[in-house]
Design a protein around this motif. Sequence first.
Motif, PDB file in Angstrom:
ATOM      1  N   ARG A  18      10.801  10.103   9.709  1.00 47.82           N
ATOM      2  CA  ARG A  18       9.722  10.513  10.610  1.00 47.82           C
ATOM      3  C   ARG A  18      10.101  10.222  12.063  1.00 47.82           C
ATOM      4  O   ARG A  18       9.790  11.008  12.970  1.00 47.82           O
ATOM      5  CB  ARG A  18       8.430   9.774  10.247  1.00 47.82           C
ATOM      6  N   GLU A  19      10.766   9.087  12.273  1.00 48.24           N
ATOM      7  CA  GLU A  19      11.188   8.750  13.639  1.00 48.24           C
ATOM      8  C   GLU A  19      12.263   9.719  14.127  1.00 48.24           C
ATOM      9  O   GLU A  19      12.308  10.055  15.324  1.00 48.24           O
ATOM     10  CB  GLU A  19      11.705   7.314  13.686  1.00 48.24           C
ATOM     11  N   LEU A  21      12.425  12.918  13.438  1.00 40.06           N
ATOM     12  CA  LEU A  21      11.694  14.098  13.898  1.00 40.06           C
ATOM     13  C   LEU A  21      11.069  13.845  15.266  1.00 40.06           C
ATOM     14  O   LEU A  21      11.097  14.708  16.155  1.00 40.06           O
ATOM     15  CB  LEU A  21      10.626  14.477  12.878  1.00 40.06           C
ATOM     16  N   GLN A  22      10.514  12.643  15.448  1.00 43.81           N
ATOM     17  CA  GLN A  22       9.894  12.305  16.721  1.00 43.81           C
ATOM     18  C   GLN A  22      10.927  12.287  17.841  1.00 43.81           C
ATOM     19  O   GLN A  22      10.683  12.802  18.947  1.00 43.81           O
ATOM     20  CB  GLN A  22       9.204  10.946  16.619  1.00 43.81           C
ATOM     21  N   VAL A  23      12.092  11.706  17.577  1.00 38.60           N
ATOM     22  CA  VAL A  23      13.129  11.612  18.607  1.00 38.60           C
ATOM     23  C   VAL A  23      13.678  12.994  18.950  1.00 38.60           C
ATOM     24  O   VAL A  23      13.909  13.311  20.123  1.00 38.60           O
ATOM     25  CB  VAL A  23      14.258  10.671  18.138  1.00 38.60           C
ATOM     26  N   SER A  25      12.095  15.740  18.901  1.00 40.03           N
ATOM     27  CA  SER A  25      11.077  16.368  19.740  1.00 40.03           C
ATOM     28  C   SER A  25      11.033  15.738  21.127  1.00 40.03           C
ATOM     29  O   SER A  25      11.022  16.440  22.149  1.00 40.03           O
ATOM     30  CB  SER A  25       9.713  16.252  19.058  1.00 40.03           C
ATOM     31  N   ASP A  26      11.030  14.410  21.175  1.00 37.59           N
ATOM     32  CA  ASP A  26      10.931  13.701  22.460  1.00 37.59           C
ATOM     33  C   ASP A  26      12.071  14.068  23.405  1.00 37.59           C
ATOM     34  O   ASP A  26      11.867  14.183  24.619  1.00 37.59           O
ATOM     35  CB  ASP A  26      10.942  12.188  22.242  1.00 37.59           C
ATOM     36  N   ASP A  48       4.459  16.331  11.299  1.00 38.47           N
ATOM     37  CA  ASP A  48       4.410  16.807  12.677  1.00 38.47           C
ATOM     38  C   ASP A  48       5.804  16.857  13.270  1.00 38.47           C
ATOM     39  O   ASP A  48       6.617  15.951  13.074  1.00 38.47           O
ATOM     40  CB  ASP A  48       3.537  15.886  13.529  1.00 38.47           C
ATOM     41  N   PHE A  49       6.060  17.923  14.008  1.00 39.91           N
ATOM     42  CA  PHE A  49       7.298  18.040  14.776  1.00 39.91           C
ATOM     43  C   PHE A  49       6.943  18.707  16.098  1.00 39.91           C
ATOM     44  O   PHE A  49       6.840  19.924  16.188  1.00 39.91           O
ATOM     45  CB  PHE A  49       8.352  18.849  14.027  1.00 39.91           C
ATOM     46  N   GLY A  50       6.733  17.892  17.124  1.00 37.93           N
ATOM     47  CA  GLY A  50       6.262  18.416  18.387  1.00 37.93           C
ATOM     48  C   GLY A  50       4.924  19.096  18.184  1.00 37.93           C
ATOM     49  O   GLY A  50       3.985  18.515  17.629  1.00 37.93           O
ATOM     50  N   GLY A 291       8.899   1.204  20.181  1.00 37.09           N
ATOM     51  CA  GLY A 291       8.810   2.533  20.756  1.00 37.09           C
ATOM     52  C   GLY A 291       9.736   2.777  21.925  1.00 37.09           C
ATOM     53  O   GLY A 291       9.745   3.874  22.500  1.00 37.09           O
ATOM     54  N   ARG A 320      14.101   3.165  16.166  1.00 34.92           N
ATOM     55  CA  ARG A 320      14.590   4.120  17.171  1.00 34.92           C
ATOM     56  C   ARG A 320      16.073   3.861  17.448  1.00 34.92           C
ATOM     57  O   ARG A 320      16.930   4.448  16.801  1.00 34.92           O
ATOM     58  CB  ARG A 320      13.738   4.042  18.446  1.00 34.92           C
TER      59      ARG A 320
END
Length: 351
Positions: A18-19, A21-23, A25-26, A48-50, A291, A320
């Motif tokens: 999940r992290e 996917l977040q990275v 997107s970020d 969720d992805f963005g 984070g 992260r």
Amino acid sequence: MKSGLRVAVVGATGAVGREMLQVLSDRHFPCASVRAFASPNSVGKLLDFGEDTLRVESLESISDPSVFDLALFSCGSERSLVWAPRFARSGCIVIDNSSAWRNHDKVPLVVPEVNAQDLDDASLGVIAVPNCSTIGLVQAIAPLHRNQPLRRVVVTTFQSVSGSGRKGIEELDRQTRQLFNAQGTEPKVYPKRIAFNVLPLIGEPDVDGYTAEERKLMTETLKILGDDQIQVIATATRVPVFVGHALSVVVEPVKAIDVDDARALIADHPGVLVTDAESVMNAPTPEDIAGEDLTLVGRVRRDPSSETGLALWIVSDNLRKGAALNAVQIAETMIQRRLLAPKHKGRQETQ
């Protein structure tokens, strides 16, 4: 279709997946498409992805991995040993977060700020992400090692429960609630209660008394720094913190490094921030790092028990920089070094 890489995230429903996917997107990673894969039990879940939503697919449903340019793996060693070669043989670059490939002679073990040059020799198409604690350690000590070769490193880790995945987070949360409500607790993930406790072992020790987690620190550090003469001893502990690993470290260089010079060397290293340069009470904690992308360092001081020793304190977000971010940074570095590009007819395009 958008330009960019076709990306598979394998193990997408876990804490690191999940992290990832977040990275992605970020950091606005150049993706033409992203697909999420996990075990059959997770098929159909939405992630969720963005601004988009991804529906989880079964890894076993992939018949042709050549449709991907890049695969980010966080699915455990057993599955990685089976699936990473299948992806790599198809021309897909695999960046793996498990311990499966870290000691393989032909697989680079990379922290981009430390040994990006090793990516040039990824002949198998697989790159390994180091252990979460190793990443923070080498980021802080690499600049010292370049200034004066280190002959000895002593490290004690204080590792958060998210290092065990979602089940570790849930166990700490459950036990904390039970204790506040005067209820009994039953350990399920860890051998003893983790809430309001410190566990002196992460896993079973070997015949010499060291756990696999400690062995990772003791071997991976040498491979990343490219020096098998460094003597490393590690003690890995589990603490009741949700996110963020901390390390107490003592290094012995061959020649003494002035404390102020050591602090400056560490502060100048990419991806590292010395937090207590202006206030000694501003040494970093896991609360500061959750984070965050940087590795935080503080309490750099002379070790009076050694002629050349230095002591320091390191904190990093294990989900992260300790895993997902480092994997994505490896991919970004490969793009910069022209080692990763969209494929055409099953082969990597190069300009």
